[in-house]
Scaffold this motif. Sequence first.
Motif, PDB file in Angstrom:
ATOM      1  N   MET A   1      68.910  65.749  61.539  1.00 52.97           N
ATOM      2  CA  MET A   1      69.202  64.471  62.189  1.00 52.97           C
ATOM      3  C   MET A   1      70.282  63.720  61.404  1.00 52.97           C
ATOM      4  SD  MET A   1      66.617  61.290  63.025  1.00 52.97           S
ATOM      5  CE  MET A   1      65.652  62.305  64.154  1.00 52.97           C
ATOM      6  N   LYS A   2      71.276  63.239  62.119  1.00 51.53           N
ATOM      7  CA  LYS A   2      72.360  62.535  61.462  1.00 51.53           C
ATOM      8  C   LYS A   2      71.901  61.132  61.064  1.00 51.53           C
ATOM      9  CE  LYS A   2      76.023  65.068  63.795  1.00 51.53           C
ATOM     10  NZ  LYS A   2      77.257  64.988  64.616  1.00 51.53           N
ATOM     11  N   PRO A   3      72.275  60.697  59.866  1.00 51.80           N
ATOM     12  CA  PRO A   3      71.803  59.389  59.384  1.00 51.80           C
ATOM     13  C   PRO A   3      72.570  58.230  60.022  1.00 51.80           C
ATOM     14  CG  PRO A   3      73.294  60.357  57.792  1.00 51.80           C
ATOM     15  CD  PRO A   3      73.100  61.394  58.864  1.00 51.80           C
ATOM     16  N   THR A   4      71.964  57.061  60.024  1.00 51.06           N
ATOM     17  CA  THR A   4      72.632  55.829  60.415  1.00 51.06           C
ATOM     18  C   THR A   4      73.193  55.188  59.157  1.00 51.06           C
ATOM     19  OG1 THR A   4      71.186  55.464  62.318  1.00 51.06           O
ATOM     20  CG2 THR A   4      72.341  53.549  61.434  1.00 51.06           C
ATOM     21  N   VAL A   5      74.482  54.899  59.176  1.00 49.34           N
ATOM     22  CA  VAL A   5      75.169  54.367  58.000  1.00 49.34           C
ATOM     23  C   VAL A   5      75.503  52.896  58.231  1.00 49.34           C
ATOM     24  CG1 VAL A   5      77.179  54.576  56.499  1.00 49.34           C
ATOM     25  CG2 VAL A   5      76.156  56.629  57.507  1.00 49.34           C
ATOM     26  N   THR A   6      75.172  52.050  57.276  1.00 44.21           N
ATOM     27  CA  THR A   6      75.575  50.649  57.325  1.00 44.21           C
ATOM     28  C   THR A   6      76.969  50.528  56.732  1.00 44.21           C
ATOM     29  OG1 THR A   6      73.290  49.883  57.119  1.00 44.21           O
ATOM     30  CG2 THR A   6      75.023  48.294  56.618  1.00 44.21           C
ATOM     31  N   LEU A   7      77.928  50.127  57.573  1.00 41.29           N
ATOM     32  CA  LEU A   7      79.328  50.078  57.158  1.00 41.29           C
ATOM     33  C   LEU A   7      79.711  48.758  56.506  1.00 41.29           C
ATOM     34  CD1 LEU A   7      80.936  51.698  60.333  1.00 41.29           C
ATOM     35  CD2 LEU A   7      80.434  52.825  58.159  1.00 41.29           C
ATOM     36  N   ALA A   8      79.156  47.670  57.017  1.00 36.43           N
ATOM     37  CA  ALA A   8      79.548  46.349  56.511  1.00 36.43           C
ATOM     38  C   ALA A   8      78.474  45.329  56.834  1.00 36.43           C
ATOM     39  CB  ALA A   8      80.882  45.927  57.120  1.00 36.43           C
ATOM     40  N   THR A   9      78.460  44.267  56.034  1.00 38.50           N
ATOM     41  CA  THR A   9      77.469  43.201  56.194  1.00 38.50           C
ATOM     42  C   THR A   9      78.136  41.845  55.976  1.00 38.50           C
ATOM     43  OG1 THR A   9      75.701  44.635  55.355  1.00 38.50           O
ATOM     44  CG2 THR A   9      75.267  42.283  55.372  1.00 38.50           C
ATOM     45  N   THR A  10      77.735  40.851  56.781  1.00 38.26           N
ATOM     46  CA  THR A  10      78.215  39.487  56.581  1.00 38.26           C
ATOM     47  C   THR A  10      77.144  38.522  57.078  1.00 38.26           C
ATOM     48  OG1 THR A  10      80.091  37.993  56.916  1.00 38.26           O
ATOM     49  CG2 THR A  10      79.357  39.271  58.831  1.00 38.26           C
ATOM     50  N   ARG A  11      77.476  37.238  57.083  1.00 38.87           N
ATOM     51  CA  ARG A  11      76.572  36.212  57.584  1.00 38.87           C
ATOM     52  C   ARG A  11      77.214  35.516  58.772  1.00 38.87           C
ATOM     53  NH1 ARG A  11      71.182  35.881  55.627  1.00 38.87           N
ATOM     54  NH2 ARG A  11      71.189  36.683  53.495  1.00 38.87           N
ATOM     55  N   THR A  12      76.427  35.203  59.795  1.00 36.69           N
ATOM     56  CA  THR A  12      76.925  34.435  60.932  1.00 36.69           C
ATOM     57  C   THR A  12      77.073  32.975  60.505  1.00 36.69           C
ATOM     58  OG1 THR A  12      74.768  33.780  61.799  1.00 36.69           O
ATOM     59  CG2 THR A  12      75.597  35.961  62.445  1.00 36.69           C
ATOM     60  N   PRO A  13      77.762  32.146  61.301  1.00 36.35           N
ATOM     61  CA  PRO A  13      77.884  30.724  60.953  1.00 36.35           C
ATOM     62  C   PRO A  13      76.538  30.024  60.798  1.00 36.35           C
ATOM     63  CG  PRO A  13      79.497  31.297  62.620  1.00 36.35           C
ATOM     64  CD  PRO A  13      78.614  32.503  62.453  1.00 36.35           C
ATOM     65  N   ASP A  14      75.498  30.549  61.451  1.00 36.60           N
ATOM     66  CA  ASP A  14      74.170  29.954  61.321  1.00 36.60           C
ATOM     67  C   ASP A  14      73.353  30.560  60.184  1.00 36.60           C
ATOM     68  OD1 ASP A  14      74.665  28.206  63.332  1.00 36.60           O
ATOM     69  OD2 ASP A  14      73.490  29.242  64.858  1.00 36.60           O
ATOM     70  N   GLY A  15      73.967  31.507  59.445  1.00 35.37           N
ATOM     71  CA  GLY A  15      73.308  32.048  58.263  1.00 35.37           C
ATOM     72  C   GLY A  15      72.539  33.335  58.448  1.00 35.37           C
ATOM     73  N   ALA A  16      72.507  33.896  59.651  1.00 32.58           N
ATOM     74  CA  ALA A  16      71.793  35.158  59.881  1.00 32.58           C
ATOM     75  C   ALA A  16      72.629  36.336  59.375  1.00 32.58           C
ATOM     76  CB  ALA A  16      71.492  35.334  61.367  1.00 32.58           C
ATOM     77  N   THR A  17      71.953  37.400  59.018  1.00 35.25           N
ATOM     78  CA  THR A  17      72.642  38.600  58.551  1.00 35.25           C
ATOM     79  C   THR A  17      73.199  39.385  59.735  1.00 35.25           C
ATOM     80  OG1 THR A  17      71.183  38.785  56.633  1.00 35.25           O
ATOM     81  CG2 THR A  17      72.394  40.760  57.275  1.00 35.25           C
ATOM     82  N   MET A  18      74.499  39.703  59.674  1.00 38.47           N
ATOM     83  CA  MET A  18      75.145  40.522  60.695  1.00 38.47           C
ATOM     84  C   MET A  18      75.593  41.819  60.048  1.00 38.47           C
ATOM     85  SD  MET A  18      78.511  39.739  63.079  1.00 38.47           S
ATOM     86  CE  MET A  18      77.614  38.721  64.261  1.00 38.47           C
ATOM     87  N   THR A  19      75.265  42.941  60.677  1.00 39.02           N
ATOM     88  CA  THR A  19      75.575  44.244  60.096  1.00 39.02           C
ATOM     89  C   THR A  19      76.260  45.147  61.106  1.00 39.02           C
ATOM     90  OG1 THR A  19      73.319  44.925  60.641  1.00 39.02           O
ATOM     91  CG2 THR A  19      73.731  44.227  58.372  1.00 39.02           C
ATOM     92  N   LEU A  20      77.158  45.980  60.614  1.00 37.74           N
ATOM     93  CA  LEU A  20      77.842  46.982  61.429  1.00 37.74           C
ATOM     94  C   LEU A  20      77.356  48.357  60.996  1.00 37.74           C
ATOM     95  CD1 LEU A  20      80.100  47.708  63.496  1.00 37.74           C
ATOM     96  CD2 LEU A  20      81.661  47.852  61.539  1.00 37.74           C
ATOM     97  N   HIS A  21      76.939  49.171  61.971  1.00 41.78           N
ATOM     98  CA  HIS A  21      76.370  50.484  61.679  1.00 41.78           C
ATOM     99  C   HIS A  21      77.110  51.579  62.456  1.00 41.78           C
ATOM    100  CE1 HIS A  21      72.796  48.416  59.999  1.00 41.78           C
ATOM    101  NE2 HIS A  21      73.006  47.571  60.993  1.00 41.78           N
ATOM    102  N   GLU A  22      77.028  52.792  61.915  1.00 44.31           N
ATOM    103  CA  GLU A  22      77.576  53.966  62.605  1.00 44.31           C
ATOM    104  C   GLU A  22      76.539  55.067  62.620  1.00 44.31           C
ATOM    105  OE1 GLU A  22      79.118  57.944  62.997  1.00 44.31           O
ATOM    106  OE2 GLU A  22      78.492  57.086  61.065  1.00 44.31           O
ATOM    107  N   HIS A  23      76.374  55.690  63.801  1.00 46.73           N
ATOM    108  CA  HIS A  23      75.459  56.823  63.925  1.00 46.73           C
ATOM    109  C   HIS A  23      76.045  57.837  64.897  1.00 46.73           C
ATOM    110  CE1 HIS A  23      71.796  59.200  64.227  1.00 46.73           C
ATOM    111  NE2 HIS A  23      71.915  59.140  65.538  1.00 46.73           N
ATOM    112  N   ASP A  24      76.303  59.008  64.424  1.00 47.28           N
ATOM    113  CA  ASP A  24      76.781  60.117  65.257  1.00 47.28           C
ATOM    114  C   ASP A  24      78.026  59.723  66.058  1.00 47.28           C
ATOM    115  OD1 ASP A  24      76.788  62.682  66.248  1.00 47.28           O
ATOM    116  OD2 ASP A  24      75.328  62.276  67.834  1.00 47.28           O
ATOM    117  N   GLY A  25      78.938  59.017  65.418  1.00 48.52           N
ATOM    118  CA  GLY A  25      80.198  58.661  66.052  1.00 48.52           C
ATOM    119  C   GLY A  25      80.169  57.380  66.863  1.00 48.52           C
ATOM    120  N   GLN A  26      78.999  56.761  67.024  1.00 51.37           N
ATOM    121  CA  GLN A  26      78.876  55.506  67.763  1.00 51.37           C
ATOM    122  C   GLN A  26      78.656  54.351  66.783  1.00 51.37           C
ATOM    123  OE1 GLN A  26      79.492  55.323  70.924  1.00 51.37           O
ATOM    124  NE2 GLN A  26      79.430  57.515  71.419  1.00 51.37           N
TER     125      GLN A  26
END
Length: 223
Positions: A1-26
């Motif tokens: 099974m191909k892993p899910t990779v976390t590419l980047a992380t930041t915070r939204t203007p309201d302070g919530a965690t926003m993350t970008l992920h990649e899995h199997d080319g998506q």
Amino acid sequence: MKPTVTLATTRTPDGATMTLHEHDGQHFLKVAGLQLMSTTASSSEEQMAELSCATLPPRPRILIGGLGFGFTLKRVLELTGPDAAVHVSELMPEIVAWNREYLAAVNGRLLDDPRVTTLVRDVYDIIGKASGPDRYHAILLDVDNGPDPFVQKGNERLYQGSGLVRIKAALQPGGRVIFWSAHQDKSFVKTLSRTFRNVEAISAKAYPKAKRFTHTLFIADRD
């Protein structure tokens, strides 16, 4: 099974965690662990572009509120000629940077199209300053989750009466605004009808082979 990779992380203007992920080319964008968008589901964004471009004059001026993964922008550019001016407003600079760095092979290179101007600003402010010849023939608002904000509570002002009057003033006569929403909202249709004509709510699919219509596109025209 191909892993899910976390590419980047930041915070939204309201302070919530926003993350970008990649899995199997998506790619997937999450806020507080909940999926906000993905490259596997872009049909409703593309349909929004198609509906907005159906009524454009020559040399159109178009404003897209919310870059996302660029699918709305891509379809707008496919449907307009070399004389179009397309402004893309994105509040979070990280989204613009992630499109260039991680999504270049998807849609990120569209930001370099000579017709495109990328504005790292709140679309509400851009709308408020559009007047005279700088008004838009089409405004496409894929901001947050729709009338019920998810990423930033301040986005709700776009969907309220005063915000709609502001949007109308930023449109050329005969111009069109389209709102993307993750949900149906009958009350929003009524609110739109107080300011615009030809108001319509259209159900949209997340991807072409989806069995259900899960998203909604609210369309409204200016006199």
